[in-house]
Design a protein around this motif. Structure first.
Motif, PDB file in Angstrom:
ATOM      1  N   PHE A  52     -23.616  -7.390 -16.864  1.00  0.00           N
ATOM      2  CA  PHE A  52     -22.406  -8.087 -16.437  1.00  0.00           C
ATOM      3  C   PHE A  52     -21.513  -7.121 -15.670  1.00  0.00           C
ATOM      4  N   TYR A  88     -17.529  -6.524 -14.449  1.00  0.00           N
ATOM      5  CA  TYR A  88     -16.141  -6.885 -14.696  1.00  0.00           C
ATOM      6  C   TYR A  88     -15.233  -6.101 -13.752  1.00  0.00           C
ATOM      7  N   LEU A 102     -14.448 -11.135 -15.981  1.00  0.00           N
ATOM      8  CA  LEU A 102     -15.854 -11.194 -15.608  1.00  0.00           C
ATOM      9  C   LEU A 102     -15.978 -11.621 -14.148  1.00  0.00           C
ATOM     10  N   ILE A 149     -16.215  -2.289 -14.118  1.00  0.00           N
ATOM     11  CA  ILE A 149     -16.940  -1.919 -15.338  1.00  0.00           C
ATOM     12  C   ILE A 149     -18.155  -2.821 -15.488  1.00  0.00           C
ATOM     13  N   ARG A 152     -26.567  -6.100 -22.121  1.00  0.00           N
ATOM     14  CA  ARG A 152     -26.893  -6.638 -23.435  1.00  0.00           C
ATOM     15  C   ARG A 152     -28.116  -5.936 -23.982  1.00  0.00           C
ATOM     16  N   GLN A 182     -22.775  -6.624 -26.198  1.00  0.00           N
ATOM     17  CA  GLN A 182     -22.688  -5.992 -24.886  1.00  0.00           C
ATOM     18  C   GLN A 182     -22.119  -4.594 -25.047  1.00  0.00           C
ATOM     19  N   PHE A 184     -20.690  -1.297 -22.879  1.00  0.00           N
ATOM     20  CA  PHE A 184     -20.037  -1.094 -21.599  1.00  0.00           C
ATOM     21  C   PHE A 184     -20.259   0.301 -21.035  1.00  0.00           C
ATOM     22  N   TYR A 234     -19.679 -15.666 -31.695  1.00  0.00           N
ATOM     23  CA  TYR A 234     -19.271 -14.465 -32.395  1.00  0.00           C
ATOM     24  C   TYR A 234     -18.212 -13.742 -31.614  1.00  0.00           C
ATOM     25  N   TYR A 256     -13.193  -4.388 -29.194  1.00  0.00           N
ATOM     26  CA  TYR A 256     -13.461  -3.215 -28.386  1.00  0.00           C
ATOM     27  C   TYR A 256     -12.218  -2.334 -28.336  1.00  0.00           C
ATOM     28  N   GLY A 277     -14.407   2.963 -20.201  1.00  0.00           N
ATOM     29  CA  GLY A 277     -14.878   1.624 -20.475  1.00  0.00           C
ATOM     30  C   GLY A 277     -14.647   1.242 -21.929  1.00  0.00           C
ATOM     31  N   PRO A 278     -14.694  -0.039 -22.241  1.00  0.00           N
ATOM     32  CA  PRO A 278     -14.508  -0.484 -23.627  1.00  0.00           C
ATOM     33  C   PRO A 278     -15.609   0.054 -24.538  1.00  0.00           C
ATOM     34  N   GLN A 279     -15.208   0.407 -25.724  1.00  0.00           N
ATOM     35  CA  GLN A 279     -16.147   0.941 -26.714  1.00  0.00           C
ATOM     36  C   GLN A 279     -16.257  -0.052 -27.862  1.00  0.00           C
ATOM     37  N   LEU A 315     -18.729 -13.024 -22.194  1.00  0.00           N
ATOM     38  CA  LEU A 315     -17.590 -12.658 -23.022  1.00  0.00           C
ATOM     39  C   LEU A 315     -16.285 -13.072 -22.348  1.00  0.00           C
TER      40      LEU A 315
END
Lengths: 122, 113
Positions: A34, A36, A46, A93, A97, A111, A113, B32, B36, B43-45, B101
């Motif tokens: 993906f 972003y 997204l 970013i 998956r 996911q 990143f 679900y 993050y 970046g997001p963790q 997401l």
């Protein structure tokens, strides 16, 4: 495990040029990645879903001819910003998956990143 | 939820205290949810996730609570440390929509020494 890398981490380019950003899953295979975009102090939005071996699916309002996505292998997706303009400056970013073939995380739909790429268009 | 624009809610917490970050989601079809952590310029963790058929899940120093009745999600961080200072995002996932997401607006956590 479950590491995603991006290259470059930052890039500055002139208006009208094209920029390619790479996203790699280092220790697992990802049929889906993906892309972003994130503006300062905002959340992630997204742009598109990249599927290995097929065309990307773009979100509403995202120009597919401007943001070219190629997902040539199970570990690599690229985003090319064509004819970049200052308003394209942003933090890009990617995520991938984990299908559970490598890292056994808490949820095989999770996911992971990349570290992001800061694009500045002059 | 959608991005809240240029202003992120901020939670200031004393080092050693517990933090609670809240998130409201909108889609009852979400399968679900994930929390993050994003540090500046990164970046997001992934922190922790929870399936929609659960109401609580615990990790190391973190607990996620899910209340589907009111569409509310929370992240609790025990004994908050300076390294916990970051922006925290909740995200909801819908498998039927291709596992895309949707991110909430984010909450900035500032840990005071």
């Amino acid at each position: 495990g479950a590491v995603v890398s991006q290259h470059p981490s930052w890039v500055i380019c002139k208006s009208g040029t094209s920029v390619k950003i790479e996203c790699r899953s280092l220790d697992f295979q990802a049929t889906t990645m993906f892309w972003y975009r994130q503006f300062p102090k905002q959340s992630l939005m997204l742009m598109a879903t990249s599927n290995e071996g097929s065309k990307a699916t773009y979100e509403q309002g995202v120009e597919k001819d401007k943001f070219l996505i190629n997902h040539a292998s199970l570990t690599l997706s690229t985003l090319t910003v064509t004819s970049a303009h200052p308003e394209d400056s942003s933090f890009y970013i990617c995520s991938a998956r984990d299908l559970g073939q490598g890292y056994s995380g808490p949820n095989t739909d999770t996911q992971y990143f990349g570290p992001g790429t800061r694009l500045t268009v002059l | 939820g959608e991005s809240v624009g240029l202003h992120l809610p901020t939670l200031s917490v004393q080092e050693g205290d517990n933090s609670i970050i809240n998130c409201a989601y909108s889609n009852s079809a979400s399968d679900y949810f994930i929390w993050y952590k994003q540090e500046s310029g990164k970046g997001p963790q992934f922190i922790i996730d929870i399936r929609s058929n659960m109401d609580k899940r615990q990790g190391q120093r973190v607990t996620v609570l899910l209340n589907k009745t009111v569409k509310h999600l929370s992240l609790q961080i025990a004994a908050t440390q300076p390294g916990d200072s970051a922006v925290y995002f909740c995200a909801e996932n819908i498998e039927a929509a291709g596992n895309k997401l949707t991110f909430g607006g984010g909450t900035r956590v500032l840990v005071k020494p």
